[in-house]
Scaffold this motif. Structure first.
Motif, PDB file in Angstrom:
ATOM      1  N   THR A 192       0.816  -1.225   0.000  1.00  0.00           N
ATOM      2  CA  THR A 192       0.000   0.000   0.000  1.00  0.00           C
ATOM      3  C   THR A 192       0.843   1.266   0.000  1.00  0.00           C
ATOM      4  O   THR A 192       1.010   1.952   1.019  1.00  0.00           O
ATOM      5  N   VAL A 193       1.385   1.542  -1.141  1.00  0.00           N
ATOM      6  CA  VAL A 193       2.104   2.776  -1.475  1.00  0.00           C
ATOM      7  C   VAL A 193       3.470   2.855  -0.790  1.00  0.00           C
ATOM      8  O   VAL A 193       4.498   2.721  -1.445  1.00  0.00           O
ATOM      9  N   TYR A 194       3.504   3.105   0.533  1.00  0.00           N
ATOM     10  CA  TYR A 194       4.777   3.296   1.218  1.00  0.00           C
ATOM     11  C   TYR A 194       4.875   2.419   2.467  1.00  0.00           C
ATOM     12  O   TYR A 194       3.883   2.177   3.153  1.00  0.00           O
ATOM     13  N   ALA A 195       6.100   1.958   2.748  1.00  0.00           N
ATOM     14  CA  ALA A 195       6.360   1.182   3.966  1.00  0.00           C
ATOM     15  C   ALA A 195       7.423   1.844   4.830  1.00  0.00           C
ATOM     16  O   ALA A 195       7.453   1.650   6.043  1.00  0.00           O
ATOM     17  N   THR A 196       8.339   2.617   4.205  1.00  0.00           N
ATOM     18  CA  THR A 196       9.394   3.310   4.944  1.00  0.00           C
ATOM     19  C   THR A 196       9.560   4.725   4.399  1.00  0.00           C
ATOM     20  O   THR A 196       9.120   5.028   3.284  1.00  0.00           O
ATOM     21  N   TYR A 197      10.223   5.576   5.178  1.00  0.00           N
ATOM     22  CA  TYR A 197      10.495   6.942   4.711  1.00  0.00           C
ATOM     23  C   TYR A 197      11.729   7.496   5.413  1.00  0.00           C
ATOM     24  O   TYR A 197      12.122   7.028   6.483  1.00  0.00           O
ATOM     25  N   TYR A 198      12.310   8.507   4.767  1.00  0.00           N
ATOM     26  CA  TYR A 198      13.512   9.158   5.313  1.00  0.00           C
ATOM     27  C   TYR A 198      13.423  10.647   4.997  1.00  0.00           C
ATOM     28  O   TYR A 198      13.319  11.047   3.825  1.00  0.00           O
ATOM     29  N   GLU A 199      13.429  11.471   6.040  1.00  0.00           N
ATOM     30  CA  GLU A 199      13.474  12.917   5.839  1.00  0.00           C
ATOM     31  C   GLU A 199      14.928  13.330   5.708  1.00  0.00           C
ATOM     32  O   GLU A 199      15.744  13.095   6.603  1.00  0.00           O
ATOM     33  N   ILE A 200      15.263  13.957   4.594  1.00  0.00           N
ATOM     34  CA  ILE A 200      16.660  14.252   4.283  1.00  0.00           C
ATOM     35  C   ILE A 200      17.090  15.542   4.975  1.00  0.00           C
ATOM     36  O   ILE A 200      16.499  16.604   4.773  1.00  0.00           O
ATOM     37  N   PRO A 201      18.131  15.457   5.806  1.00  0.00           N
ATOM     38  CA  PRO A 201      18.590  16.651   6.535  1.00  0.00           C
ATOM     39  C   PRO A 201      19.407  17.576   5.633  1.00  0.00           C
ATOM     40  O   PRO A 201      19.950  17.152   4.608  1.00  0.00           O
ATOM     41  N   ARG A 202      19.483  18.824   6.017  1.00  0.00           N
ATOM     42  CA  ARG A 202      20.237  19.812   5.229  1.00  0.00           C
ATOM     43  C   ARG A 202      21.723  19.470   5.174  1.00  0.00           C
ATOM     44  O   ARG A 202      22.408  19.788   4.199  1.00  0.00           O
ATOM     45  N   ASN A 203      22.218  18.821   6.221  1.00  0.00           N
ATOM     46  CA  ASN A 203      23.651  18.496   6.271  1.00  0.00           C
ATOM     47  C   ASN A 203      23.937  17.086   5.757  1.00  0.00           C
ATOM     48  O   ASN A 203      24.954  16.493   6.111  1.00  0.00           O
ATOM     49  N   PHE A 204      23.057  16.561   4.921  1.00  0.00           N
ATOM     50  CA  PHE A 204      23.229  15.201   4.393  1.00  0.00           C
ATOM     51  C   PHE A 204      24.590  15.069   3.700  1.00  0.00           C
ATOM     52  O   PHE A 204      24.955  15.909   2.874  1.00  0.00           O
ATOM     53  N   SER A 205      25.319  13.986   4.011  1.00  0.00           N
ATOM     54  CA  SER A 205      26.660  13.819   3.430  1.00  0.00           C
ATOM     55  C   SER A 205      26.994  12.365   3.120  1.00  0.00           C
ATOM     56  O   SER A 205      28.146  12.026   2.904  1.00  0.00           O
ATOM     57  N   SER A 206      26.010  11.481   3.106  1.00  0.00           N
ATOM     58  CA  SER A 206      26.267  10.063   2.865  1.00  0.00           C
ATOM     59  C   SER A 206      26.454   9.783   1.373  1.00  0.00           C
ATOM     60  O   SER A 206      26.104  10.599   0.513  1.00  0.00           O
ATOM     61  N   SER A 207      26.969   8.601   1.078  1.00  0.00           N
ATOM     62  CA  SER A 207      27.207   8.211  -0.312  1.00  0.00           C
ATOM     63  C   SER A 207      25.960   7.640  -0.978  1.00  0.00           C
ATOM     64  O   SER A 207      25.917   7.472  -2.185  1.00  0.00           O
ATOM     65  N   SER A 208      24.930   7.309  -0.185  1.00  0.00           N
ATOM     66  CA  SER A 208      23.653   6.852  -0.732  1.00  0.00           C
ATOM     67  C   SER A 208      22.532   7.352   0.174  1.00  0.00           C
ATOM     68  O   SER A 208      22.750   7.592   1.363  1.00  0.00           O
ATOM     69  N   VAL A 209      21.346   7.503  -0.407  1.00  0.00           N
ATOM     70  CA  VAL A 209      20.213   8.043   0.343  1.00  0.00           C
ATOM     71  C   VAL A 209      19.427   6.887   0.952  1.00  0.00           C
ATOM     72  O   VAL A 209      18.926   6.033   0.217  1.00  0.00           O
ATOM     73  N   PRO A 210      19.292   6.835   2.259  1.00  0.00           N
ATOM     74  CA  PRO A 210      18.534   5.740   2.886  1.00  0.00           C
ATOM     75  C   PRO A 210      17.060   5.777   2.493  1.00  0.00           C
ATOM     76  O   PRO A 210      16.526   6.825   2.120  1.00  0.00           O
ATOM     77  N   ILE A 211      16.405   4.596   2.573  1.00  0.00           N
ATOM     78  CA  ILE A 211      14.947   4.575   2.452  1.00  0.00           C
ATOM     79  C   ILE A 211      14.315   4.651   3.832  1.00  0.00           C
ATOM     80  O   ILE A 211      13.088   4.668   3.967  1.00  0.00           O
ATOM     81  N   GLY A 212      15.140   4.700   4.879  1.00  0.00           N
ATOM     82  CA  GLY A 212      14.711   5.127   6.193  1.00  0.00           C
ATOM     83  C   GLY A 212      14.111   4.082   7.103  1.00  0.00           C
ATOM     84  O   GLY A 212      14.541   2.921   7.116  1.00  0.00           O
ATOM     85  N   ARG A 213      13.111   4.510   7.857  1.00  0.00           N
ATOM     86  CA  ARG A 213      12.490   3.683   8.886  1.00  0.00           C
ATOM     87  C   ARG A 213      11.039   3.402   8.523  1.00  0.00           C
ATOM     88  O   ARG A 213      10.450   4.056   7.667  1.00  0.00           O
ATOM     89  N   SER A 214      10.450   2.456   9.239  1.00  0.00           N
ATOM     90  CA  SER A 214       9.083   2.025   8.951  1.00  0.00           C
ATOM     91  C   SER A 214       8.060   3.102   9.295  1.00  0.00           C
ATOM     92  O   SER A 214       8.241   3.874  10.236  1.00  0.00           O
ATOM     93  N   LEU A 215       6.965   3.109   8.538  1.00  0.00           N
ATOM     94  CA  LEU A 215       5.814   3.926   8.881  1.00  0.00           C
ATOM     95  C   LEU A 215       5.117   3.303  10.091  1.00  0.00           C
ATOM     96  O   LEU A 215       5.316   2.119  10.388  1.00  0.00           O
ATOM     97  N   ASN A 216       4.292   4.082  10.772  1.00  0.00           N
ATOM     98  CA  ASN A 216       3.506   3.549  11.884  1.00  0.00           C
ATOM     99  C   ASN A 216       2.597   2.428  11.383  1.00  0.00           C
ATOM    100  O   ASN A 216       1.921   2.575  10.361  1.00  0.00           O
ATOM    101  N   GLY A 217       2.622   1.318  12.098  1.00  0.00           N
ATOM    102  CA  GLY A 217       1.799   0.183  11.699  1.00  0.00           C
ATOM    103  C   GLY A 217       2.512  -0.769  10.768  1.00  0.00           C
ATOM    104  O   GLY A 217       1.959  -1.795  10.373  1.00  0.00           O
ATOM    105  N   ALA A 218       3.753  -0.450  10.403  1.00  0.00           N
ATOM    106  CA  ALA A 218       4.558  -1.327   9.545  1.00  0.00           C
ATOM    107  C   ALA A 218       5.856  -1.673  10.277  1.00  0.00           C
ATOM    108  O   ALA A 218       6.304  -0.951  11.162  1.00  0.00           O
ATOM    109  N   SER A 219       6.426  -2.778   9.892  1.00  0.00           N
ATOM    110  CA  SER A 219       7.742  -3.158  10.403  1.00  0.00           C
ATOM    111  C   SER A 219       8.428  -3.996   9.329  1.00  0.00           C
ATOM    112  O   SER A 219       7.845  -4.253   8.271  1.00  0.00           O
ATOM    113  N   PHE A 220       9.645  -4.434   9.589  1.00  0.00           N
ATOM    114  CA  PHE A 220      10.362  -5.201   8.570  1.00  0.00           C
ATOM    115  C   PHE A 220      11.334  -6.169   9.224  1.00  0.00           C
ATOM    116  O   PHE A 220      11.687  -6.057  10.400  1.00  0.00           O
TER     117      PHE A 220
END
Length: 600
Positions: free
Chosen positions: A297-325
């Motif tokens: 159902t559309v989305y299971a995880t999300y990641y809010e990108i910070p202004r100081n982002f400096s990683s080599s890849s963008v995470p898909i983040g953590r689970s939405l409420n009611g979802a886990s993995f």
């Protein structure tokens, strides 16, 4: 959250508030309630509770009104893609047992029961009483969406009312809207993300602006509409957002920054370059990387990108409420297959029991799970990192496609004896053995566009005498890719960058075209390099076409890229057209006027 009950409450609170905008019309909450009720009454005359209603609609405000009408009638909606072949759509009608088709094209379906909805019909409904002829409960399954299938048969994913509640509540918590918010419906209604745009504004007591971006000339218009309608919530694939950045001037960037609060990006892996552009442009909109398959159902995880982002890849983040993995079969680096559990897991496929048993199931606590086929690991911050697929499913501009389905359609062409489709570095190529040498590739491409959705048609066609096999007597994918690269390099080396074909071509325009191509593709493409073999896709075509028009004064159709494919051939073709269609850069015009004025 019962979205119909929420709509009813909004009507009571602010009946005269504008709910839906588009370029031609606007509708208040009262209008929306009355019209959707009249549509529901028409459906009630033909379809029983929890029956299935197919939709064959262009991307306009009518989509929103119709879907609300279907849900008020207690029925399930199935969106049909107008670009699908009639054979494909009729197959969907058959397996969903659709009882009626709501369409804006009255003459299209001659054998099926239809209800035609047009601007005139909607206008007449607006004068109706707005009272339901039958009070029905919210449907058990609000909608069924079809995704690509490896056997050539699309898979119908059935979404429950609990699934819909899960995603709408999460989106309102993560990217909250209010009475002043304006959502933007640009995603085609056949894709799962559209649900958050079709219903999200109701959850927030906000409004929605519907806009069709199938025509690439409308991309620049969209940027203006963001400011005109003060759009606050905008969903996009990374490819589309990159394209909008490509064609944006400083004023456009300011419009985005000052209006959009939430840039909701999903559908494919987010490149770090996109994050860098967002930050370097100083865009104030919050940027999110969402992840999830239709089956969850559309989305299971999300990641809010910070202004100081400096990683080599963008995470898909953590689970939405009611979802886990959980991660299955992890290697020593922690990488394994992502399994999603929780409230977002759908009812499964309506037409593929084998895949239901393979990919869906229940945990020991009774929660449903879905095996995604995506390879991930958890980083040191507890965030998921995406590493790709463990099968032949790919993503094209945010749309998941099975390579096997492309093979299925290509193999149906009488000219084709054998076929294998691959993706490498973003380039989708199909290798084939034909019934004769040197088949007309443009003719093949045209036939495929009539058989399958246009986004599935491969970038590159590559004809061979036979498909190479490995020691296990299976098609050797690595050898195919090697042959492809060898052919491309050989072809480029035989082209002389300063041959007679360049004579008569404006060098400044040629150099500018190559620069636009390089900047858009992010690679060192040269005069005789094939745009699509170097990773170009339909959105890259849009970006280049708009930039060439704005920077060089050249009006160019999208088909030109597919027909001529290299910078040299494209510019040569453009210059060979009538002079009225080929305008030199504004700088050349300015100097010409200055010289004439001095002579006079």
């Amino acid at each position: 959250m019962n979205i119909i009950e929420k709509l009813k409450k909004n009507v009571e609170i602010n009946p005269d508030k504008i709910a839906i905008h588009d370029d031609k019309y606007s509708f208040t909450y009262r209008n929306v309630d009355i019209i959707s009720t009249e549509i529901a009454n028409k459906i009630n005359e033909n379809v029983s509770q929890n029956g299935v209603v197919a939709l064959d609609l262009n991307h306009t405000y009518i989509i929103v009104l119709t879907i609300l009408g279907v849900l008020k009638a207690g029925c399930t909606y199935v969106p049909l893609n107008k670009r699908n072949s009639m054979e494909r759509n009729r197959h969907i009608l058959k397996i969903t047992k659709s009882e009626i088709i709501l369409t804006d094209d009255g003459g299209k379906f001659e054998k099926e029961r239809t209800l035609v909805l047009s601007d005139v019909v909607i206008g007449m409904m607006m004068g109706g009483e707005g009272k339901l002829s039958q009070l029905r409960s919210f449907p058990d399954f609000p909608y069924i969406l079809f995704t690509s299938g490896s056997t050539g048969e699309p898979k119908g994913v059935r979404v429950t009312k609990e699934n819909l509640n899960y995603i709408l509540e999460n989106m309102q918590n993560i990217c909250p809207g209010d009475k002043n918010s304006v959502f933007c419906l640009t995603t085609p209604y056949t894709f799962d993300v559209a649900a958050t745009e079709i219903f999200g504004w109701i959850a927030a007591n906000a409004s929605v602006f519907t806009f069709d971006i199938n025509n690439f000339k409308m991309y620049k218009v969209l940027l203006k509409k963001i400011g005109q309608f003060h759009i606050s919530h905008f969903g996009s694939s990374p490819s589309l957002l990159n394209t909008l950045f490509d064609i944006s001037n400083e004023e456009d960037i300011q419009i985005i920054s000052q209006n959009i609060k939430y840039l909701i990006v999903a559908g494919e892996e987010m490149p770090v370059r996109l994050v860098e552009r967002w930050r370097n442009y100083g865009i104030q909109s919050k940027l999110y990387n969402f992840y999830g398959p239709t089956e969850a159902t559309v989305y299971a995880t999300y990641y809010e990108i910070p202004r100081n982002f400096s990683s080599s890849s963008v995470p898909i983040g953590r689970s939405l409420n009611g979802a886990s993995f959980l991660i299955e079969n992890a290697d020593e680096q922690g990488k394994g297959e992502l399994v999603i559990t929780g409230k977002g897991i759908t009812d499964g496929y309506i037409n593929n029991q084998d895949l239901n048993e393979k990919n869906f199931g229940h945990m020991h606590n009774g929660e449903r799970y879905y095996r995604t086929g995506d390879i991930v690991r958890v980083n040191g911050n507890g965030e998921l990192i995406f590493y790709g697929r463990n099968d032949d499913q790919i993503e094209l501009n945010g749309i998941r496609v099975e390579l096997g389905e492309i093979d299925y359609y290509v193999a149906r062409l009488p000219e084709i004896k054998e076929v294998k489709t691959l993706q490498n570095n973003g380039v989708v190529s199909f290798f084939f053995v034909g019934i004769s040498e040197n088949l007309n590739l443009d003719s093949l491409r045209h036939k495929l566009k009539n058989m399958m959705p246009s986004y599935m048609v491969p970038n590159v066609f590559f004809q061979l005498d036979s498909l190479p096999l490995n020691i296990n007597k299976k098609i050797d994918k690595q050898e195919l890719l090697r042959l492809f690269m060898l052919s491309r390099d050989s072809k480029n080396s035989t082209e002389d960058s300063f041959d007679s074909e360049t004579e008569g071509i404006c060098e400044d325009i040629l150099e500018s075209t190559v620069k636009i191509f390089r900047d858009t593709l992010g690679t060192e493409i040269d005069l005789d390099d094939d745009f699509f073999e170097f990773g170009g896709d339909s959105l890259n075509v849009v970006s280049c076409a708009i930039q060439m028009e704005e920077k060089l004064g050249i009006v160019i159709e999208m088909d030109t890229f597919y027909l001529y494919r290299t910078p040299r051939k494209i510019v040569k073709y453009l210059q060979s057209r009538k002079k009225s269609n080929f305008n030199p850069p504004a700088l050349f015009k300015m100097w010409g006027k200055l010289i004439l004025s001095l002579l006079n």
